[in-house]
Design a protein around this motif. Structure first.
Motif, PDB file in Angstrom:
ATOM      1  N   GLY A  48       0.767  -1.200  -0.147  1.00  0.00           N
ATOM      2  CA  GLY A  48      -0.073  -0.013  -0.108  1.00  0.00           C
ATOM      3  C   GLY A  48       0.987   1.065   0.078  1.00  0.00           C
ATOM      4  N   ALA A  49       0.106   2.498   0.617  1.00  0.00           N
ATOM      5  CA  ALA A  49       1.157   3.417   0.821  1.00  0.00           C
ATOM      6  C   ALA A  49       1.657   3.498   2.192  1.00  0.00           C
ATOM      7  CB  ALA A  49       0.158   4.805   0.659  1.00  0.00           C
ATOM      8  N   SER A  50       2.556   2.853   2.595  1.00  0.00           N
ATOM      9  CA  SER A  50       3.205   2.599   3.740  1.00  0.00           C
ATOM     10  C   SER A  50       4.486   2.968   4.127  1.00  0.00           C
ATOM     11  CB  SER A  50       3.363   0.955   4.124  1.00  0.00           C
ATOM     12  OG  SER A  50       4.223   0.555   3.073  1.00  0.00           O
ATOM     13  N   LEU A 125      20.126  13.835   3.223  1.00  0.00           N
ATOM     14  CA  LEU A 125      20.143  14.754   2.192  1.00  0.00           C
ATOM     15  C   LEU A 125      18.964  14.947   1.373  1.00  0.00           C
ATOM     16  CD1 LEU A 125      23.806  14.837   0.892  1.00  0.00           C
ATOM     17  CD2 LEU A 125      22.687  16.752   2.086  1.00  0.00           C
ATOM     18  N   PHE A 126      18.439  13.791   0.955  1.00  0.00           N
ATOM     19  CA  PHE A 126      17.211  13.569   0.218  1.00  0.00           C
ATOM     20  C   PHE A 126      15.873  13.757   0.795  1.00  0.00           C
ATOM     21  CE2 PHE A 126      20.672  11.614  -2.477  1.00  0.00           C
ATOM     22  CZ  PHE A 126      20.293  12.257  -3.619  1.00  0.00           C
ATOM     23  N   ALA A 127      15.981  13.341   2.191  1.00  0.00           N
ATOM     24  CA  ALA A 127      14.684  13.416   3.008  1.00  0.00           C
ATOM     25  C   ALA A 127      14.930  13.887   4.492  1.00  0.00           C
ATOM     26  CB  ALA A 127      13.827  12.264   2.684  1.00  0.00           C
ATOM     27  N   SER A 128      15.391  14.798   4.877  1.00  0.00           N
ATOM     28  CA  SER A 128      15.624  15.247   6.200  1.00  0.00           C
ATOM     29  C   SER A 128      14.583  15.244   7.245  1.00  0.00           C
ATOM     30  CB  SER A 128      16.295  16.650   6.123  1.00  0.00           C
ATOM     31  OG  SER A 128      15.489  17.646   5.712  1.00  0.00           O
ATOM     32  N   ALA A 129      13.496  15.184   6.843  1.00  0.00           N
ATOM     33  CA  ALA A 129      12.197  15.297   7.462  1.00  0.00           C
ATOM     34  C   ALA A 129      11.709  13.758   8.005  1.00  0.00           C
ATOM     35  CB  ALA A 129      11.037  16.061   6.858  1.00  0.00           C
ATOM     36  N   LEU A 130      12.594  12.855   7.321  1.00  0.00           N
ATOM     37  CA  LEU A 130      12.030  11.262   7.770  1.00  0.00           C
ATOM     38  C   LEU A 130      12.211  11.031   9.320  1.00  0.00           C
ATOM     39  CD1 LEU A 130      13.139   9.167   4.831  1.00  0.00           C
ATOM     40  CD2 LEU A 130      10.823   9.654   5.320  1.00  0.00           C
ATOM     41  N   ASP A 131      11.048  10.316   9.621  1.00  0.00           N
ATOM     42  CA  ASP A 131      11.181   9.835  11.042  1.00  0.00           C
ATOM     43  C   ASP A 131      12.395   8.598  10.800  1.00  0.00           C
ATOM     44  OD1 ASP A 131       9.803   6.947  10.430  1.00  0.00           O
ATOM     45  OD2 ASP A 131       8.470   8.466   9.846  1.00  0.00           O
ATOM     46  N   SER A 132      12.609   8.122  11.899  1.00  0.00           N
ATOM     47  CA  SER A 132      13.940   7.143  12.167  1.00  0.00           C
ATOM     48  C   SER A 132      13.541   5.853  11.453  1.00  0.00           C
ATOM     49  CB  SER A 132      14.193   6.862  13.761  1.00  0.00           C
ATOM     50  OG  SER A 132      12.998   6.687  14.373  1.00  0.00           O
ATOM     51  N   GLU A 133      12.317   5.321  11.586  1.00  0.00           N
ATOM     52  CA  GLU A 133      11.832   4.046  11.044  1.00  0.00           C
ATOM     53  C   GLU A 133      12.140   4.083   9.411  1.00  0.00           C
ATOM     54  OE1 GLU A 133       7.962   1.019  10.380  1.00  0.00           O
ATOM     55  OE2 GLU A 133       7.901   3.094  11.530  1.00  0.00           O
ATOM     56  N   LEU A 264       5.211  15.530   5.241  1.00  0.00           N
ATOM     57  CA  LEU A 264       3.729  15.157   5.313  1.00  0.00           C
ATOM     58  C   LEU A 264       3.630  13.881   6.115  1.00  0.00           C
ATOM     59  CD1 LEU A 264       2.800  16.163   1.819  1.00  0.00           C
ATOM     60  CD2 LEU A 264       2.674  17.828   3.837  1.00  0.00           C
ATOM     61  N   GLU A 265       2.308  13.536   6.201  1.00  0.00           N
ATOM     62  CA  GLU A 265       2.234  12.241   6.929  1.00  0.00           C
ATOM     63  C   GLU A 265       2.374  10.993   6.055  1.00  0.00           C
ATOM     64  OE1 GLU A 265      -2.611  12.243   5.642  1.00  0.00           O
ATOM     65  OE2 GLU A 265      -2.131  12.167   7.592  1.00  0.00           O
ATOM     66  N   GLU A 266       2.527   9.934   6.762  1.00  0.00           N
ATOM     67  CA  GLU A 266       2.769   8.832   5.939  1.00  0.00           C
ATOM     68  C   GLU A 266       2.193   8.548   5.050  1.00  0.00           C
ATOM     69  OE1 GLU A 266       2.421   4.260   7.407  1.00  0.00           O
ATOM     70  OE2 GLU A 266       3.812   5.324   8.636  1.00  0.00           O
ATOM     71  N   GLY A 267       2.495   8.074   3.760  1.00  0.00           N
ATOM     72  CA  GLY A 267       1.973   7.817   2.574  1.00  0.00           C
ATOM     73  C   GLY A 267       1.770   8.659   1.161  1.00  0.00           C
ATOM     74  N   ASN A 268       2.185  10.129   1.669  1.00  0.00           N
ATOM     75  CA  ASN A 268       2.098  11.009   0.672  1.00  0.00           C
ATOM     76  C   ASN A 268       3.155  10.668  -0.343  1.00  0.00           C
ATOM     77  OD1 ASN A 268       0.254  13.444   1.049  1.00  0.00           O
ATOM     78  ND2 ASN A 268       0.643  12.730   2.759  1.00  0.00           N
ATOM     79  N   VAL A 269       4.500  10.492   0.140  1.00  0.00           N
ATOM     80  CA  VAL A 269       5.642  10.088  -1.012  1.00  0.00           C
ATOM     81  C   VAL A 269       5.365   9.032  -1.829  1.00  0.00           C
ATOM     82  CG1 VAL A 269       7.905   9.168  -0.771  1.00  0.00           C
ATOM     83  CG2 VAL A 269       7.340  10.736   0.762  1.00  0.00           C
ATOM     84  N   SER A 270       4.625   7.939  -1.247  1.00  0.00           N
ATOM     85  CA  SER A 270       4.224   6.567  -1.860  1.00  0.00           C
ATOM     86  C   SER A 270       2.973   7.121  -2.926  1.00  0.00           C
ATOM     87  CB  SER A 270       3.508   5.611  -1.002  1.00  0.00           C
ATOM     88  OG  SER A 270       4.408   5.202  -0.180  1.00  0.00           O
ATOM     89  N   ALA A 271       2.305   8.193  -2.579  1.00  0.00           N
ATOM     90  CA  ALA A 271       1.011   8.673  -3.456  1.00  0.00           C
ATOM     91  C   ALA A 271       1.591   9.178  -4.681  1.00  0.00           C
ATOM     92  CB  ALA A 271       0.203   9.457  -2.790  1.00  0.00           C
ATOM     93  N   PRO A 407       2.080  23.070   2.106  1.00  0.00           N
ATOM     94  CA  PRO A 407       1.217  23.107   3.247  1.00  0.00           C
ATOM     95  C   PRO A 407      -0.276  23.201   3.128  1.00  0.00           C
ATOM     96  CG  PRO A 407       3.620  24.600   3.250  1.00  0.00           C
ATOM     97  CD  PRO A 407       3.072  24.030   1.977  1.00  0.00           C
ATOM     98  N   ILE A 408      -0.664  23.576   1.943  1.00  0.00           N
ATOM     99  CA  ILE A 408      -2.052  24.122   1.598  1.00  0.00           C
ATOM    100  C   ILE A 408      -2.733  22.723   1.198  1.00  0.00           C
ATOM    101  CG2 ILE A 408      -3.569  25.624   0.415  1.00  0.00           C
ATOM    102  CD1 ILE A 408      -1.162  27.356   0.080  1.00  0.00           C
ATOM    103  N   TRP A 409      -2.211  22.200   0.088  1.00  0.00           N
ATOM    104  CA  TRP A 409      -2.708  21.077  -0.613  1.00  0.00           C
ATOM    105  C   TRP A 409      -1.936  19.836  -0.486  1.00  0.00           C
ATOM    106  CZ3 TRP A 409      -2.214  25.751  -3.908  1.00  0.00           C
ATOM    107  CH2 TRP A 409      -3.539  26.406  -3.993  1.00  0.00           C
ATOM    108  N   GLY A 410      -1.151  19.557   0.259  1.00  0.00           N
ATOM    109  CA  GLY A 410      -0.369  18.410   0.398  1.00  0.00           C
ATOM    110  C   GLY A 410       0.596  17.833  -0.867  1.00  0.00           C
ATOM    111  N   ALA A 411       0.254  16.467  -1.047  1.00  0.00           N
ATOM    112  CA  ALA A 411       0.757  16.059  -1.959  1.00  0.00           C
ATOM    113  C   ALA A 411       0.169  16.595  -3.536  1.00  0.00           C
ATOM    114  CB  ALA A 411       0.327  14.302  -2.054  1.00  0.00           C
ATOM    115  N   ALA A 412      -0.910  16.712  -3.508  1.00  0.00           N
ATOM    116  CA  ALA A 412      -1.626  17.154  -4.992  1.00  0.00           C
ATOM    117  C   ALA A 412      -1.051  18.483  -5.052  1.00  0.00           C
ATOM    118  CB  ALA A 412      -3.085  17.349  -4.633  1.00  0.00           C
TER     119      ALA A 412
END
Length: 516
Positions: A48-50, A125-133, A264-271, A407-412
């Motif tokens: 899925g978008a995990s 460098l490519f995703a500094s905002a990622l959580d540790s997992e 953004l929240e989990e799944g937006n990168v996958s989307a 920040p306004i429309w997220g992934a879209a």
């Protein structure tokens, strides 16, 4: 298939014309496409978008930026110089390409060595905002995908040599055959590797099929046999540096998009990544055509009138076929994503995240076709400085718009930034950079097609019931659009041989009459 039949098939491929090569590549792609869809479906079904898939796409984006851009630059920066040198001295051309191979392979080894030493830093460098997992998974994915990235460099070199030898469709057909092998390996590895099976299956397939390509093109020169002009390597290096920003702009957009989406929240990168993959599948014919087209332009670079005519025809072809597909895709984005990916772990939330991204990215595809064509024309006519400047500005603008829209429309919103830039860039290239009169020749027929497609696409959107029947109606609408445009003469400078009726006739003669 026996070895004798395979040998005969390769011999036939080697004598195909550019037009027949494109159709052969497209046919191979269309035959294998359902298997590629199954792979994408399997990934969506299993994960899925995990978090794991977010990490995979970030790692693959890093590899694409470091190795993928270099691979795409090789074809565009080396091919024109190789063709021009070959026109004067065949032996010098072979030696030049042998030297290029050495430089590319050494650069690849250095890049791999640096990433192996600092994988966590590269992910940051490519995703500094990622959580540790997700950061830990992305680091492991990056190390798995690195050898695959190196094979991309080898495959790009082989593709240049195949095009130089006029075997236009060989590498494309081999790459198409790699898709079912990758699916099988993914199925075998999944019970043991889980999400890491996605990366490992790509690695195994890339290595095996690159070795097959190397065997089939074993006449590729690896040792210089004579001296080469002193300035040609400097020119190639200069062209390559500019092409990094010109041809790598799309990859830069993807990496920048993932960087903002990681916050953004989990799944937006996958989307965004799922939507981009499907768009890439839609654009594959334009990409295959562009590689053949660049080789053709490199052969006629001294004939300005012929170059201008070739550009006009290519722009018209790209627009005529990509516009109806883009309109149908945008109008039916929700049922398309639901039918293609909406199974297993790919739940309603994942569909709701991915469908708007797909619709917005689809809008930019006709203009992206123009950008690909104009980039090739600019390289063939030595306008790299202008392409370099415009691409750098567009990348900076993409960063700003992502920052503004995310920040306004997220992934879209992130996808909207990319499509807006593609629309502006496509129009700018044709209006400002193409030879005088090109835009005026393209605009009337293009506008008629836009108006007509807007009418039926709007109707499709409102009558869509989010089922497979909606997609069938979309396919019918695309064929209806092309038929009407051809009947009323709205296809503009599209050559007779490239019009829908002529192409269908050729497909009928080649694939149906032969069997009868």
């Amino acid at each position: 298939m026996s070895l004798y039949k395979l040998r005969d098939l390769i011999r036939k491929i080697k004598v195909l014309s550019p037009r027949a090569s494109l159709i052969a590549s497209a046919a191979a792609y269309m035959i294998i496409k359902p298997v590629g869809y199954l792979r994408l479906l399997l990934i969506a079904y299993l994960f899925g978008a995990s978090a794991g898939i977010d990490a995979y796409y970030i790692a693959s984006g890093a590899v694409s930026l470091i190795m993928g851009i270099a691979a795409s630059v090789i074809h565009t920066s080396v091919m024109p110089n190789l063709m021009r040198l070959s026109a004067k001295d065949e032996a010098a051309a072979r030696s030049y390409f042998a030297v290029v191979i050495r430089y590319v392979l050494v650069w690849g080894v250095i890049a791999v060595f640096v990433i192996v030493l600092f994988p966590a830093g590269c992910v940051w460098l490519f995703a500094s905002a990622l959580d540790s997992e997700r950061a830990e998974i992305a680091k492991n994915m990056l190390l798995l995908l690195l050898p695959m990235g190196y094979t991309q460099l080898l495959s790009a070199l082989l593709n240049v040599w195949a095009n130089y030898k006029k075997i236009y469709s060989l590498i494309n057909i081999i790459n198409a055959l790699a898709t079912p092998a990758g699916l099988l390996i993914l199925l075998i590895l999944f019970p043991f590797m889980e999400v890491y099976a996605v990366a490992l299956s790509l690695l195994i397939v890339a290595v095996v099929f690159t070795l097959i390509s190397l065997y089939l093109l074993r006449d590729i020169p690896i040792v210089p046999s004579t001296s080469i002009p002193e300035n040609i390597l400097k020119k190639t290096a200069k062209d390559a540096f500019m092409c990094i920003w010109v041809l790598g702009a799309g990859i830069f957009y993807t990496v920048i998009d993932c960087w903002f989406a990681a916050g953004l929240e989990e799944g937006n990168v996958s989307a965004i990544s799922y939507a981009s993959q499907i768009i890439t599948q839609i654009m594959i014919i334009a990409i295959l055509a562009s590689q053949i087209h660049l080789t053709h332009l490199s052969r006629i670079f001294e004939d300005e009138a012929l170059l201008s005519e070739s550009l006009n025809k290519s722009l018209a072809i790209g627009w005529a076929y990509m516009l109806p597909i883009a309109c149908a895709s945008a109008a039916l984005s929700f049922p398309i994503i639901k039918v293609i990916l909406g199974y297993g772990a790919f739940d309603y939330r994942a569909i709701s995240l991915t469908a708007p991204c797909f619709a917005i990215l689809a809008v930019g595809t006709p203009f992206l076709a123009w950008i690909i064509i104009m980039n090739n024309w600019g390289v063939a006519t030595s306008r790299l400085k202008l392409l370099f400047t415009v691409s750098c500005v567009s990348i900076c603008l993409n960063v700003f718009l992502d920052w503004l829209f995310a920040p306004i429309w997220g992934a879209a919103g992130i996808c909207a930034a990319t499509s807006l830039i593609q629309v502006a860039l496509g129009i700018y290239y044709v209006y400002r950079m193409a030879p005088g009169g090109t835009f005026k020749r393209q605009a009337p027929s293009a506008m008629k097609q836009v108006i007509f497609s807007s009418v039926w696409a709007s109707a499709l959107f409102y009558i869509s019931d989010h089922t497979f029947a909606s997609i069938i109606s979309g396919v019918a609408a695309v064929f209806f659009h092309l038929s009407v445009c051809e009947y009323f003469g709205w296809l503009g400078p599209v050559p007779e041989l490239w019009r829908p009726r002529a192409l269908l006739g050729m497909v009928y003669r080649v694939f149906i009459m032969k069997k009868l």
